[in-house]
Write a protein that holds these residues in place. Structure first.
Motif, PDB file in Angstrom:
ATOM      1  N   ASN B  71      -6.720   6.510  -9.834  1.00 52.14           N
ATOM      2  CA  ASN B  71      -7.425   5.225  -9.743  1.00 52.14           C
ATOM      3  C   ASN B  71      -6.544   4.198  -9.038  1.00 52.14           C
ATOM      4  O   ASN B  71      -6.005   3.276  -9.637  1.00 52.14           O
ATOM      5  N   LEU B  72      -6.397   4.411  -7.740  1.00 52.70           N
ATOM      6  CA  LEU B  72      -5.529   3.563  -6.927  1.00 52.70           C
ATOM      7  C   LEU B  72      -6.151   3.525  -5.540  1.00 52.70           C
ATOM      8  O   LEU B  72      -6.863   4.449  -5.143  1.00 52.70           O
ATOM      9  N   GLN B 333     -11.380   1.043  -3.212  1.00 53.53           N
ATOM     10  CA  GLN B 333     -11.307   1.339  -4.648  1.00 53.53           C
ATOM     11  C   GLN B 333     -10.018   0.803  -5.273  1.00 53.53           C
ATOM     12  O   GLN B 333      -8.925   1.076  -4.794  1.00 53.53           O
ATOM     13  N   ALA B 334     -10.182   0.008  -6.332  1.00 52.34           N
ATOM     14  CA  ALA B 334      -9.047  -0.484  -7.125  1.00 52.34           C
ATOM     15  C   ALA B 334      -8.168  -1.482  -6.386  1.00 52.34           C
ATOM     16  O   ALA B 334      -7.036  -1.730  -6.790  1.00 52.34           O
ATOM     17  N   CYS B 335      -8.680  -2.056  -5.300  1.00 53.74           N
ATOM     18  CA  CYS B 335      -7.964  -3.144  -4.619  1.00 53.74           C
ATOM     19  C   CYS B 335      -8.350  -4.435  -5.333  1.00 53.74           C
ATOM     20  O   CYS B 335      -9.327  -5.100  -4.993  1.00 53.74           O
ATOM     21  N   HIS B 336      -7.570  -4.761  -6.375  1.00 59.89           N
ATOM     22  CA  HIS B 336      -7.972  -5.848  -7.273  1.00 59.89           C
ATOM     23  C   HIS B 336      -8.103  -7.193  -6.558  1.00 59.89           C
ATOM     24  O   HIS B 336      -8.983  -7.980  -6.868  1.00 59.89           O
ATOM     25  N   GLU B 361     -17.871  -1.424  -2.469  1.00 62.12           N
ATOM     26  CA  GLU B 361     -16.640  -0.836  -2.985  1.00 62.12           C
ATOM     27  C   GLU B 361     -16.666   0.639  -2.618  1.00 62.12           C
ATOM     28  O   GLU B 361     -17.635   1.340  -2.916  1.00 62.12           O
TER      29      GLU B 361
END
Lengths: 385, 385
Positions: B71-72, B333-336, B361
């Motif tokens: 999850n990165l 994905q998961a780029c906050h 996303e």
């Protein structure tokens, strides 16, 4: 035997969630904070009450997700949801909020939250090997002082600050004394009870009352250990001694610790910021207080710092000191820094301690409990050979 | 009509992935970089070749996930996977790597990557309203200078640096001239062709050759526009004009742009760092070159900066200038940081431009193509009324 003195800590946060209203009505200002990086001595030195903010319940996450993405740390979504929905009394009554740029999720969330309350977001340097790091931190602490004084209309005096630093140092020593009693085998305190005390520390509204209860607890636990050692009863078979580390595990989301303890492990202590991370270092009482605060807070071994060798050294040292059999590294969903650092920590502990590490990625829901239980059972079996 | 001059750019990165070996064999040092924050003028001023590193393919992600969490951001996993597996020739031949603490995922990944090559990770302040920001950046740029000189054994001379700054400024102006031709309706360049040029810019090994081809392309596109406007042919119905923003979209993962264009939208330009983000500002040629570099690079409106009002203003301005009908905000994905900032951007554009924003996303896989296509179709329908 569970210490009777725990009764105070069982109810403390819930009681203070009600009593915070009285603090305000008595005319005292309240400043909320989220993180172990917050130099809360400075808040207390203005005469205001520093108080932790709600962040560790599943329920407000739906409110958080109205604005925040789903694939984000539950602590961040919960914090925002609590604040936006008015369900955190500590946030509700706060005159100001102190926050930090610890991680991507938090710093961007704070951009939205700062519309709700007067707020300062301290800039934390990303890199630990910057020459100017201490000076940067000192400047940020002075910026926080100005912010608090302007927002609260109350001044920080050096005497107040020195007194607060001494009081907080004493509190840290007391808490570490309690934790260190878990060096005994079996550990006299459960991990969840220790958590209640350490998490509760941020939700005090009367520091003298907290201290009295903490000292009573320490005395009682010492007695339990002493009496137990005199007793001639048969020893129980030894349960695996587990250190918990990783993303914060607050009261309300202690599910992984509960699973470990239910499965027959002893959670000896937490290295996390919900554990001892903020208590292992004291503030130097002989130095300039602003620089001393900078020196203490900048060295908290959080994975948001890069690189973060202190966490490896600290955890490795704790494994020796507390005779740890296994480490459980809790990663909250999408917490990139702890997630990536888990690999480094695992390798480090294998090499330096021969202690195995189990990483558990989870959120605040209960949906993965069975899966976590299976993994924890296997881990404990493996440790016991 | 597609410009013939695009043929050079179609093959450029693939050709240079082979030709980089010749650069090394001819004795020139190579310094790799990942990000638009890298002050690459400094690399060129040592005599070394600055070259972008591979980060935008799905294939090496499996290698990345051997060490990094699933999850990165795929860009981070791909970068690491390319480097670790030796599949990026630019990384393979690099004498040194320049990186930055842009986001949590990258800064922690670099802790692992720096075991592979000599590397500097520049510290980017999290906060945009720090007084000392420019000085901090200047110090980091000087630290990079020392690192490059030590690692390469080649000195930065002020004359070289000034010349490089001028050359790179000219390149930025040329690229922006090409982009600005898409103000015409219909836009003469597809978004994917523009991407090839702008992404290719980081993979040059011969700046004169690139410039010659870029100028030829600009001339050809101008001719296409001029001839078209003289022609008496019937006008085609207008296709929605789309601005793409968000996480970088590099060559190899242009799937969202392709879906938009296949669905009948025109991708007019990218505001992302794979688009114009690094080209809109020039380096001041009259100031001290180190401070001038600091001033330029610190203001790149990336979501890793907090707060990031420049991105709102820039995107809003581009919407007006380029007559944009809709914005597609791509979040890897998961780029906050881009994920959370999407809310702010959407509100800003609604209020200031009345332009709708669709957030998508995604990652590098093809598994969500159908779902993205459905959403894009609906978005384009909505725009066309």
């Amino acid at each position: 035997m569970r210490p009777k003195a725990m009764e105070y800590f069982d109810q403390m946060i819930a009681n203070n969630a009600v009593a915070i209203k009285n603090v305000k009505e008595a005319g005292r200002k309240v400043v909320g904070y989220y993180c172990v990086f917050s130099p809360i001595e400075l808040i207390e030195a203005t005469g205001a009450l520093p108080v932790g903010l709600c962040a560790t319940k599943q329920e407000p996450i739906a409110d958080g997700e109205k604005v925040l993405p789903r694939n984000l740390c539950p602590l961040i979504k919960s914090s925002y949801g609590f604040a936006a929905s008015g369900k955190c009394p500590f946030f509700h009554f706060a005159d100001a909020i102190v926050a930090e740029t610890t991680c991507d999720g938090k710093k961007k969330m704070y951009e939205l939250m700062e519309k709700m309350k007067p707020m300062i977001v301290l800039d934390i340097p990303n890199t630990t090997n910057l020459e100017r790091r201490k000076q940067h931190w000192t400047e940020e602490i002075l910026r926080m002082k100005d912010f608090l004084e302007d927002t609260l209309g109350q001044e920080v005096t050096i005497d107040n600050l020195r007194n607060t630093i001494a009081t907080y140092n004493e509190e840290r020593k007391n808490i570490m004394e309690l934790v260190s009693l878990n060096k005994h085998e079996p550990a006299p305190m459960s991990g969840i009870d220790l958590l209640k005390v350490m998490w509760g520390r941020s939700f005090q509204i009367d520091r003298e009352e907290f201290k009295t209860n903490l000292l009573a607890l320490i005395d009682e636990v010492k007695d339990i250990v002493a009496n137990r050692e005199q007793s001639t009863a048969e020893k129980q078979p030894k349960k695996p001694r587990i250190l918990v580390t990783g993303s914060p595990t607050g009261v309300g989301q202690e599910k992984v610790m509960k699973i470990i303890e239910d499965a027959g492990g002893q959670v000896i202590l937490q290295e996390a910021c919900s554990g001892i991370k903020g208590f292992v270092d004291l503030v130097d009482e002989t130095a300039d207080p602003y620089e001393a605060l900078a020196a203490k807070y900048m060295d908290i071994p959080c994975s948001c710092l890069s690189p973060n060798p202190r966490r490896m050294e600290l955890t490795s040292g704790l494994c020796n000191e507390y005779a740890i059999d296994g480490v459980v590294d809790i990663t909250l969903q999408a917490c990139h820094t702890y997630n990536i650092e888990s690999y480094t920590l695992k390798e480090y502990l294998r090499e330096h301690n021969g202690v195995p590490l189990l990483q558990i990625e989870t959120d605040y829901s209960q949906s993965d409990n069975q899966q976590i239980k299976l993994r924890v059972d296997t881990f404990l079996e493996m440790i016991q050979g």
